[in-house]
Scaffold this motif. Structure first.
Motif, PDB file in Angstrom:
ATOM      1  N   ALA A   1       0.834  -1.196   0.000  1.00 33.18           N
ATOM      2  CA  ALA A   1       0.000   0.000   0.000  1.00 33.18           C
ATOM      3  C   ALA A   1       0.871   1.248   0.000  1.00 33.18           C
ATOM      4  CB  ALA A   1      -0.932  -0.017   1.214  1.00 33.18           C
ATOM      5  N   GLY A   2       1.916   1.231   0.832  1.00 34.05           N
ATOM      6  CA  GLY A   2       2.823   2.373   0.899  1.00 34.05           C
ATOM      7  C   GLY A   2       3.484   2.640  -0.447  1.00 34.05           C
ATOM      8  N   ALA A   3       3.900   1.552  -1.108  1.00 41.03           N
ATOM      9  CA  ALA A   3       4.577   1.697  -2.399  1.00 41.03           C
ATOM     10  C   ALA A   3       3.648   2.307  -3.445  1.00 41.03           C
ATOM     11  CB  ALA A   3       5.092   0.343  -2.871  1.00 41.03           C
ATOM     12  N   LEU A   4       2.363   1.921  -3.394  1.00 43.26           N
ATOM     13  CA  LEU A   4       1.407   2.439  -4.389  1.00 43.26           C
ATOM     14  C   LEU A   4       1.224   3.940  -4.246  1.00 43.26           C
ATOM     15  CD1 LEU A   4      -1.380  -0.275  -4.397  1.00 43.26           C
ATOM     16  CD2 LEU A   4       0.480   0.058  -6.011  1.00 43.26           C
ATOM     17  N   ALA A   5       1.297   4.432  -2.996  1.00 45.89           N
ATOM     18  CA  ALA A   5       1.061   5.855  -2.756  1.00 45.89           C
ATOM     19  C   ALA A   5       2.311   6.677  -3.020  1.00 45.89           C
ATOM     20  CB  ALA A   5       0.577   6.055  -1.325  1.00 45.89           C
ATOM     21  N   SER A   6       3.480   6.009  -3.076  1.00 46.56           N
ATOM     22  CA  SER A   6       4.736   6.762  -3.050  1.00 46.56           C
ATOM     23  C   SER A   6       5.035   7.491  -4.355  1.00 46.56           C
ATOM     24  CB  SER A   6       5.885   5.814  -2.740  1.00 46.56           C
ATOM     25  OG  SER A   6       6.070   4.920  -3.827  1.00 46.56           O
TER      26      SER A   6
ATOM     27  N   THR B   1      10.563  -0.722   0.145  1.00 43.37           N
ATOM     28  CA  THR B   1      11.363  -0.754   1.376  1.00 43.37           C
ATOM     29  C   THR B   1      11.798   0.640   1.789  1.00 43.37           C
ATOM     30  OG1 THR B   1      13.258  -1.252  -0.020  1.00 43.37           O
ATOM     31  CG2 THR B   1      12.264  -3.105   1.144  1.00 43.37           C
ATOM     32  N   THR B   2      11.069   1.674   1.301  1.00 42.04           N
ATOM     33  CA  THR B   2      11.352   3.020   1.788  1.00 42.04           C
ATOM     34  C   THR B   2      10.883   3.116   3.229  1.00 42.04           C
ATOM     35  OG1 THR B   2       9.190   3.750   1.052  1.00 42.04           O
ATOM     36  CG2 THR B   2      10.991   4.002  -0.508  1.00 42.04           C
ATOM     37  N   PRO B   3      11.417   4.088   3.988  1.00 39.88           N
ATOM     38  CA  PRO B   3      10.946   4.237   5.376  1.00 39.88           C
ATOM     39  C   PRO B   3       9.423   4.365   5.449  1.00 39.88           C
ATOM     40  CG  PRO B   3      12.837   5.643   4.969  1.00 39.88           C
ATOM     41  CD  PRO B   3      12.498   5.003   3.656  1.00 39.88           C
ATOM     42  N   PHE B   4       8.848   5.097   4.498  1.00 40.80           N
ATOM     43  CA  PHE B   4       7.393   5.288   4.516  1.00 40.80           C
ATOM     44  C   PHE B   4       6.675   3.952   4.321  1.00 40.80           C
ATOM     45  CE2 PHE B   4       3.551   5.989   1.863  1.00 40.80           C
ATOM     46  CZ  PHE B   4       2.747   6.548   2.848  1.00 40.80           C
TER      47      PHE B   4
ATOM     48  N   LEU C   1       3.540   8.638  12.551  1.00 49.75           N
ATOM     49  CA  LEU C   1       4.855   8.581  11.902  1.00 49.75           C
ATOM     50  C   LEU C   1       4.696   8.461  10.388  1.00 49.75           C
ATOM     51  CD1 LEU C   1       7.934   8.394  12.162  1.00 49.75           C
ATOM     52  CD2 LEU C   1       7.698   5.917  12.418  1.00 49.75           C
ATOM     53  N   ALA C   2       3.769   7.577   9.961  1.00 53.22           N
ATOM     54  CA  ALA C   2       3.544   7.389   8.522  1.00 53.22           C
ATOM     55  C   ALA C   2       3.092   8.698   7.887  1.00 53.22           C
ATOM     56  CB  ALA C   2       2.512   6.286   8.283  1.00 53.22           C
ATOM     57  N   ALA C   3       2.209   9.423   8.606  1.00 59.40           N
ATOM     58  CA  ALA C   3       1.716  10.686   8.056  1.00 59.40           C
ATOM     59  C   ALA C   3       2.862  11.674   7.887  1.00 59.40           C
ATOM     60  CB  ALA C   3       0.631  11.257   8.965  1.00 59.40           C
ATOM     61  N   VAL C   4       3.755  11.731   8.887  1.00 59.61           N
ATOM     62  CA  VAL C   4       4.888  12.667   8.806  1.00 59.61           C
ATOM     63  C   VAL C   4       5.799  12.279   7.646  1.00 59.61           C
ATOM     64  CG1 VAL C   4       6.966  13.456   9.989  1.00 59.61           C
ATOM     65  CG2 VAL C   4       4.816  13.244  11.247  1.00 59.61           C
ATOM     66  N   LEU C   5       6.065  10.964   7.511  1.00 62.73           N
ATOM     67  CA  LEU C   5       6.936  10.514   6.428  1.00 62.73           C
ATOM     68  C   LEU C   5       6.293  10.778   5.067  1.00 62.73           C
ATOM     69  CD1 LEU C   5       8.245   7.151   7.900  1.00 62.73           C
ATOM     70  CD2 LEU C   5       9.599   9.195   7.416  1.00 62.73           C
ATOM     71  N   ALA C   6       4.968  10.742   5.040  1.00 61.95           N
ATOM     72  CA  ALA C   6       4.265  10.946   3.772  1.00 61.95           C
ATOM     73  C   ALA C   6       4.532  12.331   3.202  1.00 61.95           C
ATOM     74  CB  ALA C   6       2.768  10.727   3.962  1.00 61.95           C
TER      75      ALA C   6
ATOM     76  N   PRO D   1       3.943  12.695  -1.307  1.00 61.42           N
ATOM     77  CA  PRO D   1       3.319  14.030  -1.222  1.00 61.42           C
ATOM     78  C   PRO D   1       1.864  14.049  -1.701  1.00 61.42           C
ATOM     79  CG  PRO D   1       5.074  13.957  -2.891  1.00 61.42           C
ATOM     80  CD  PRO D   1       5.175  12.698  -2.116  1.00 61.42           C
ATOM     81  N   THR D   2       1.563  13.248  -2.733  1.00 59.33           N
ATOM     82  CA  THR D   2       0.184  13.255  -3.231  1.00 59.33           C
ATOM     83  C   THR D   2      -0.773  12.815  -2.129  1.00 59.33           C
ATOM     84  OG1 THR D   2       1.157  12.472  -5.278  1.00 59.33           O
ATOM     85  CG2 THR D   2      -1.238  12.530  -5.176  1.00 59.33           C
ATOM     86  N   LEU D   3      -0.369  11.765  -1.427  1.00 57.46           N
ATOM     87  CA  LEU D   3      -1.198  11.235  -0.343  1.00 57.46           C
ATOM     88  C   LEU D   3      -1.341  12.287   0.757  1.00 57.46           C
ATOM     89  CD1 LEU D   3      -2.550   8.525   0.615  1.00 57.46           C
ATOM     90  CD2 LEU D   3      -0.492   8.158   1.955  1.00 57.46           C
ATOM     91  N   TRP D   4      -0.238  12.928   1.087  1.00 53.14           N
ATOM     92  CA  TRP D   4      -0.258  13.911   2.170  1.00 53.14           C
ATOM     93  C   TRP D   4      -1.162  15.082   1.821  1.00 53.14           C
ATOM     94  CZ3 TRP D   4       0.265  14.881   6.995  1.00 53.14           C
ATOM     95  CH2 TRP D   4       0.421  16.188   7.440  1.00 53.14           C
ATOM     96  N   GLN D   5      -1.043  15.572   0.583  1.00 48.64           N
ATOM     97  CA  GLN D   5      -1.905  16.674   0.156  1.00 48.64           C
ATOM     98  C   GLN D   5      -3.377  16.281   0.293  1.00 48.64           C
ATOM     99  OE1 GLN D   5      -1.213  19.717  -0.449  1.00 48.64           O
ATOM    100  NE2 GLN D   5       0.980  19.384  -0.169  1.00 48.64           N
ATOM    101  N   GLY D   6      -3.669  15.028  -0.090  1.00 55.56           N
ATOM    102  CA  GLY D   6      -5.045  14.551   0.021  1.00 55.56           C
ATOM    103  C   GLY D   6      -5.496  14.469   1.473  1.00 55.56           C
TER     104      GLY D   6
END
Lengths: 446, 447
Positions: free
Chosen positions: A140-145, A167-170, A223-228, A233-238
């Protein structure tokens, strides 16, 4: 309906199924996690509650995953093919986890935990249950990255680094978050299961675990939100934009869940934790909208044509109409107390007891298989049907499915009703008795 | 190992494994449905014990079938993403139907397994019907996907993509009905013979009681009931092949020249380079008859198609042998139940327990699995080199990822481990009950 509306509906359908899988199947993974983490003098009792809770339902919970996959590849072929290509490694590992988890759980419960091979399968089960949701989280993380580039083609071309995308921190934080979420779900449900089984000590164990896991989930989510902010960034903006209501709801409901657990409102906590999970998934989906794989694949550019989406939606909605009552029936029946405590020991004796418990001979049982038989017949005849509008051609299949589900459901509902009436009558009689006793007592006092 | 070979090997291992559990998963519910029905009607505990044991076995087999099926639904994308990108919109609806059938099957099997002590006997018995029917229906939809790969319909090919998609037309593609019925009947045959073999083994060990005799009886009943359907389905699929996929028929029969009065070549080694077939037993005119019901009909040979669309020098002989193995064994499975029922009626309706007959039943069970796998090998190899017949080559559907070889070995290891564990578990289940003797323990208390 326009193509775009249909595509939106199909995406919503996939998302609803995904939420169902998370809320139901996620708890089964969580059960495995708590099986691994079972500790203290009550470890075996904790494991027993987990096994009893999962046993009858995990298989049908697992089918939600298949449903998600099928809807995805039917409605969004490039999304399914693209994800499978880009994230080959974590998906392969997750598949191994799913196979081992399911098989090991079944083997373990059939061997009995005490036996040597039972213990070994127990470890396979619990370790696979922990790793699989972690991998789903990283996917899921990879799809949003935004690190997976897809050119929808044809031919389909996918570019990403197969090792670093997930395998990114996010992505890793998302994986841990998924594991934590599964454990909260499981611990909350298991509190009720243990309480019902009359094991208050174990229920308290799980309540405590739910609270701790809830705190961990909240921390990982933050933590995930901060890393986002930097990594997705797209996920965070959303999340701070159109998905903000859902994000806030997830936080508020999360706090409410903790409060309910603290005050031992077990049933409320169960509802709240399921709602919280739904909100988390809704927040993720809405925040990422309209992207299915950021930044190239959207709901619109990946969707199958309307001639595919229409029948898919019709079949799915009607299918769910059959499915959900059946599922509800399964969940209620398995919660009933069995007539005997040990069903599989000493077959000779138990079967005699079972046969003896049969109602008196009832030779004029109406032939219940007429509907299913005709259903079978229509399935055989179907290929010969002439062409026509879509619905006309699907209708016999749907009718068959309806008939299949209807026969036992109706019997089951009748049985439930007669049971309920019986219980109601008994309670009524008791109430009358109690009142009479009270009147007696007050008369004596006077 | 290159990606294509590895991907094909991986999917072959997964499907070869899954098909065994799928077949038993379709057939066993029918067996326990009948057994419980008789038990309910006759108020006979022995039938109940049979039904209950089969349901436990079905529970174990269903789990393994379900997890390998879940794995398969990921493997399609992992191994064949380009095939899925092209086709999954077209055949996705069949999987949607199958998904719902499977979902209902899982739910009602759960009810059945956990309902023995929680439901009334009649409701419990009714719960077996959805399991039987959804299992059968699910197989029809899955086979419909497979037959779509053989006779792709329901779309127009424009610039490498599918347009004008009609998923319903795709579902009812020309090969669908014959393939689906053939497989369904085969699944019942496999289960019938397997059940009969399990109890034949008990009879051979001297446990001659009504429990074991009835196990054999019901197994043979189902096997006998499938004689006519399978004979019809077998010839139907042959005719459908001749009409819709003459090339596949020519490949699996090793027919190189288009000819009238085509002979049927049994066994032998097909040499595609020399365009000859060595050591075969030729039955004159038979292939013409099987394909078109006329001894003088013209059957298309491989010479009608360019060499680069042949399955290849290795696959053609294997497909031919696999087909003959299936057909020969299929004939045996039509014969054995007849022999059994002949002795049954000659002995005035008593289950024959002659040792030679029990040995035959015992040997037939593994052979049914051989025939099942051989039939599937024929169907898959005969279609090569296409993944979608005349539309997409197998080499064009495979993933571009490296590491597929690793995937293959991992899954091979997992499936071997699962197979061993499942067999061990089923043997344990069988041992648990082997001392059960209905005449001594139950009949008195059941009355």
């Amino acid at each position: 309906m326009s193509q775009s509306t249909l595509a939106t509906l199909a995406a919503a359908l996939a998302w609803v199924a995904l939420i169902a899988y998370a809320v139901l199947g996620g708890a089964d993974f969580g059960g495995g996690i708590w099986d691994l983490l079972a500790s203290g003098s009550r470890a075996e009792r904790q494991r027993a509650v987990i096994a009893r809770g999962m046993g009858p339902v995990w298989e049908s919970n697992n089918v939600w995953l298949i449903f998600v996959l099928v809807v995805t590849w039917t409605a969004f072929p490039t999304v399914y093919a693209g994800i499978s290509t880009a994230l080959f490694i974590p998906i392969t590992l997750a598949v191994i986890g799913i196979v081992l988890r399911g098989a090991a759980f079944s083997f373990r419960s059939n061997y009995g935990r005490e036996v040597g091979s039972g213990v070994r399968w127990g470890y396979v089960f619990s370790i696979a249950s922990t790793i699989t949701p972690f991998l789903f989280g990283t996917i899921a993380g990879a799809l949003a990255s935004g690190n997976i580039r897809v050119s929808t083609g044809p031919p389909l071309q996918v570019q990403d680094n197969p090792w670093t995308t997930w395998t990114t921190p996010f992505a890793l934080t998302c994986g841990l978050f998924a594991v934590a979420l599964c454990s909260v779900l499981a611990a909350t449900y298991l509190t009720i299961d243990a309480r019902k089984a009359g094991d208050d000590a174990v229920a308290e164990d799980f309540r405590l675990r739910a609270l701790v896991a809830g705190a961990v989930t909240a921390a990982l989510g933050a933590l995930a939100a901060v890393l986002a902010i930097s990594e997705a960034p797209t996920l965070w903006q959303g999340l701070i934009g159109k998905a903000l209501p859902f994000a806030i709801a997830a936080v508020v409901i999360g706090l409410a869940t903790a409060a309910a657990l603290l005050r031992r409102l077990d049933y409320l906590a169960r509802v709240l934790v399921a709602a919280e999970t739904a909100c988390i998934f809704l927040a993720w989906g809405v925040a990422q909208w309209p992207y299915l794989i950021v930044p190239d694949v959207t709901v619109d550019n990946a969707a199958s044509p309307a001639s595919v989406l229409g029948p898919l939606l019709i079949v799915s909605v009607l299918g769910l109409v059959i499915l959900l009552p059946s599922l509800w029936y399964l969940f209620t029946v398995v919660k009933r107390t069995p007539r005997r405590s040990t069903p599989s020991v000493g077959t000779g004796v138990t079967t005699a007891a079972f046969v003896a418990s049969l109602p008196l001979a009832d030779p004029d049982v109406p032939p219940p298989h007429t509907a299913p038989l005709s259903a079978q017949a229509s399935a055989v005849v179907l290929p010969a049907l002439p062409g026509g509008p879509t619905m006309q051609r699907i209708a016999p299949v749907l009718a068959a499915l309806f008939a299949i589900a209807a026969a036992p459901l109706i019997t089951g509902i009748f049985e439930g009703m007669s049971r309920g009436m019986h219980r109601g009558m008994q309670q009524g009689l008791e109430r009358v008795q109690r009142r009479r006793n009270q009147r007696h007592r007050s008369a004596h006092a006077h | 190992m290159n990606s294509e070979v590895a991907a094909r090997a991986s999917l072959a291992v997964s499907l070869a494994f899954h098909i065994v559990f799928a077949a038993l998963g379709i057939g066993l519910p029918l067996m326990f449905c009948i057994a419980e029905g008789i038990g309910l009607r006759k108020r006979d505990a022995t039938w109940y014990v049979l039904a209950r044991r089969w349901s436990r076995a079905a529970g174990i087999l269903f789990v393994v079938g379900a997890v390998s099926g879940t794995a398969l639904s990921f493997e399609f994308g992992l191994l064949w993403p380009r095939f899925m990108a092209f086709g999954s919109g077209i055949f996705g609806l069949m999987f949607t139907f199958e998904g719902f059938c499977f979902f209902l099957e899982a739910i009602f099997l759960g009810l059945y397994l956990f309902g023995w002590d929680r439901l009334s006997p009649r409701t419990h018995w009714l719960c077996s019907f959805p399991v039987v029917i959804t299992g059968a229906l699910a197989s029809q939809f899955i086979l419909s996907v497979n037959s779509w790969m053989n006779t792709p319909t329901g779309f127009t090919l424009t610039n490498g993509t599918a347009t004008n998609i009609d998923p319903i037309a795709a579902m009812f593609n020309p090969m669908a009905p014959s393939q689906a019925i053939h497989m369904l009947v085969a699944a019942y045959q496999v289960t019938g013979f397997t059940i009969a073999a399990v109890y034949a083994a008990g009879l051979l060990r001297g446990r001659n009681n009504s429990y074991h005799r009835r196990g054999v009886l019901l197994g043979m009943l189902v096997a006998a009931a499938m004689i006519i359907p399978q004979a019809i389905a077998g010839s139907w699929i042959g005719e459908a092949l001749a009409r819709n996929q003459p090339q596949k028929l020519a490949s699996i029969e090793g027919l190189f020249q288009t000819t009238a009065h085509a002979p049927l070549a049994l066994f032998g080694w097909v040499d595609t380079a020399a365009q000859q077939i060595y050591f075969a037993i030729n039955i004159p005119d038979m292939l013409s008859f099987l394909a078109f019901n006329h001894f003088d009909a013209t059957v298309t040979g491989m010479d009608a198609f360019p060499q680069n669309t042949w399955p290849g020098p290795v696959l053609v002989p294997i497909a031919h042998l696999a087909f003959d193995t299936m057909a020969t064994l299929g004939g045996l499975f039509l014969l054995v139940p007849l022999v059994f029922w002949f002795f049954y009626f000659r002995q005035h309706r008593a289950v024959p327990t002659a040792r030679w007959l029990m040995w035959v039943l015992l040997i037939c069970s593994p052979l049914t699995f051989v025939a099942l796998e051989a039939g599937w090998v024929t169907a898959e190899l005969g279609r090569q080199p296409w993944i979608i017949y005349n539309i997409m080559r197998t080499s064009d559907g495979v993933t571009t990822n490296g590491g597929v070889a690793f995937f293959f070995f991992v899954f091979l290891a997992i499936y071997i481990a699962l197979a061993i564990a499942t067999i061990a578990l089923l043997r344990r289940l069988a041992r648990e009950h082997k001392t059960f003797n209905p005449e001594k323990k139950v009949v008195g208390s059941a009355e």
